[in-house]
Every structure is written in C-alpha cells, then in structure tokens.
Design a protein around this motif. Structure first.
Motif, short mmCIF file in Angstrom:
data_model
loop_
_atom_site.label_atom_id
_atom_site.label_comp_id
_atom_site.label_asym_id
_atom_site.label_seq_id
_atom_site.Cartn_x
_atom_site.Cartn_y
_atom_site.Cartn_z
N ARG A 113 0.92 -1.25 0.04
CA ARG A 113 -0.02 0.10 -0.01
C ARG A 113 1.04 1.36 -0.11
NH1 ARG A 113 -5.76 -0.19 2.14
NH2 ARG A 113 -5.10 2.10 2.39
N LEU A 114 0.61 2.21 -1.11
CA LEU A 114 1.49 3.18 -0.93
C LEU A 114 0.55 4.61 -0.92
CD1 LEU A 114 2.79 0.99 -3.22
CD2 LEU A 114 4.44 2.70 -3.49
N HIS A 115 1.09 5.43 -0.27
CA HIS A 115 0.36 6.81 0.05
C HIS A 115 1.28 7.83 -0.78
CE1 HIS A 115 -0.96 4.65 3.74
NE2 HIS A 115 -2.14 4.84 3.17
N PHE A 116 0.67 8.84 -1.49
CA PHE A 116 1.14 9.47 -2.52
C PHE A 116 0.41 10.97 -2.14
CE2 PHE A 116 1.52 5.75 -4.85
CZ PHE A 116 2.85 5.79 -5.47
N ALA A 117 1.53 11.88 -2.28
CA ALA A 117 1.20 13.41 -2.20
C ALA A 117 1.04 13.79 -3.94
CB ALA A 117 2.41 14.30 -1.60
N LEU A 118 -0.04 14.43 -4.05
CA LEU A 118 -0.15 14.77 -5.48
C LEU A 118 0.25 16.13 -5.81
CD1 LEU A 118 -3.80 12.98 -6.11
CD2 LEU A 118 -1.46 12.09 -6.82
N GLY A 119 1.25 16.28 -6.57
CA GLY A 119 1.64 17.59 -7.18
C GLY A 119 0.58 18.35 -7.79
N GLY A 120 0.94 19.67 -8.07
CA GLY A 120 0.01 20.24 -8.82
C GLY A 120 0.19 20.86 -10.16
N VAL A 121 0.93 19.72 -10.90
CA VAL A 121 1.04 19.95 -12.18
C VAL A 121 -0.15 20.00 -13.15
CG1 VAL A 121 2.41 19.03 -14.29
CG2 VAL A 121 3.57 19.14 -12.02
N THR A 122 -0.47 20.90 -13.92
CA THR A 122 -1.45 20.63 -14.90
C THR A 122 -0.73 21.07 -16.22
OG1 THR A 122 -2.10 22.94 -14.15
CG2 THR A 122 -3.17 21.22 -13.34
N THR A 123 -1.73 21.28 -17.32
CA THR A 123 -1.38 21.51 -18.75
C THR A 123 -1.16 23.04 -18.66
OG1 THR A 123 -3.55 21.47 -19.51
CG2 THR A 123 -2.25 19.41 -19.93
N PRO A 124 -0.04 23.41 -19.64
CA PRO A 124 -0.20 24.98 -19.75
C PRO A 124 -1.29 25.79 -19.96
CG PRO A 124 1.67 23.94 -20.80
CD PRO A 124 0.54 22.84 -20.49
#
Length: 154
Positions: A141-152
């Motif tokens: 089981r892995l917990h991830f922080a989600l970065g705020g990368v979005t398309t330009p």
C-alpha cells in the motif's frame, strides 16, 4: 518542471504511453521493468524480468527484497499517473510492503488498484506474483502526495 515537460507529460498521458515514462527512469530500466496492457482488459500489467543482478540470496536463488519493493513502487507511481483525473506528479509519502513468499528469479508481474484519489493525496494497492495472481509474492500500500502539475493551457 518546464512547460515543455508538462506538455510532454500531458501528451503521453493522453495516449496512455506509460512505456515513455518508464524509459525516463534509469533504475527501472536497470532492474528490468516493463509495462503492457493487461490481456484481460483490466488496466496495466507491470513485468520485472528475471535478471541475475537482481538476486539477493544466491543460495536459493531469490530476488532481493529491495528490488521487489522498487518494482512495486515504480508500478504504483506510473499506474497512478495514468489513473488520476488530471496530469499530476505523485511523490511517495509512505510505503507498506508485505513479503508473503520467496520471490524466485523468474518473471514477476504486478497489478495496481487506485484505492482513493483526493485533492492532495492518493492511495494505491499493488500486488506482485510470479505464476498465479492469486498467490502473490508481495503486496503493498502506497500513499502519495499529488503535485499541482497541470497542462499550460489549463
């Protein structure tokens, strides 16, 4: 991350080109990780090739536990990048691995399941097996922080 990188990520994600992401991870290439669409149509299937350099116990022989963990972490990260609602770069926060049986030096497969995707965090479950999916060699089981990368243009 540059605008060019963000565009590339969005473009490859739209095509479902996880192999292109995998090609940019030197350690994954070194241990022999590849990816394909599951033949049963249920997502992606990750494969760890049986490499002599991945042996941790030469007496059995058995795969090194760290190689199995890295394989599962790579699978979870890439699967999550494809499964999230928008292009984002996840960072591992926590990993919990259960080694269930000896991982022999034969092809090892893994499948992932996105358990939860929130605004900032995601949880992924991974199971790895060698001959039968119902008899995993390890689960995680892995917990991830989600970065705020979005398309330009977003």
């Amino acid at each position: 991350m540059t605008d060019h990188d963000i565009e590339w990520l969005a473009r490859t994600r739209q095509r479902g080109d996880v192999a292109a992401w995998l090609a940019r991870i030197p350690y994954a290439r070194r241990i022999g990780v590849s990816v394909e669409n599951a033949t049963d149509g249920d997502g992606l299937l990750f494969r760890l090739a049986p490499c002599e350099d991945n042996i941790g116990n030469v007496l059995l022989p058995a795969l090194h536990g760290g190689v199995v963990a890295a394989f599962m972490e790579t699978a979870a990260t890439l699967d999550l990048m494809l499964a999230v609602r928008e292009p984002r770069l996840p960072r591992v926060v926590d990993v919990s691995i259960d080694y269930l049986r000896t991982a022999r030096v034969v092809p090892t497969l893994a499948r992932c399941e996105l358990l939860r995707e929130g605004r900032r965090m995601a949880n992924v479950r991974v199971w790895a097996w060698q001959e039968e999916e119902s008899a995993p060699v390890a689960t995680a089981r892995l917990h991830f922080a989600l970065g705020g990368v979005t398309t330009p243009d977003a």
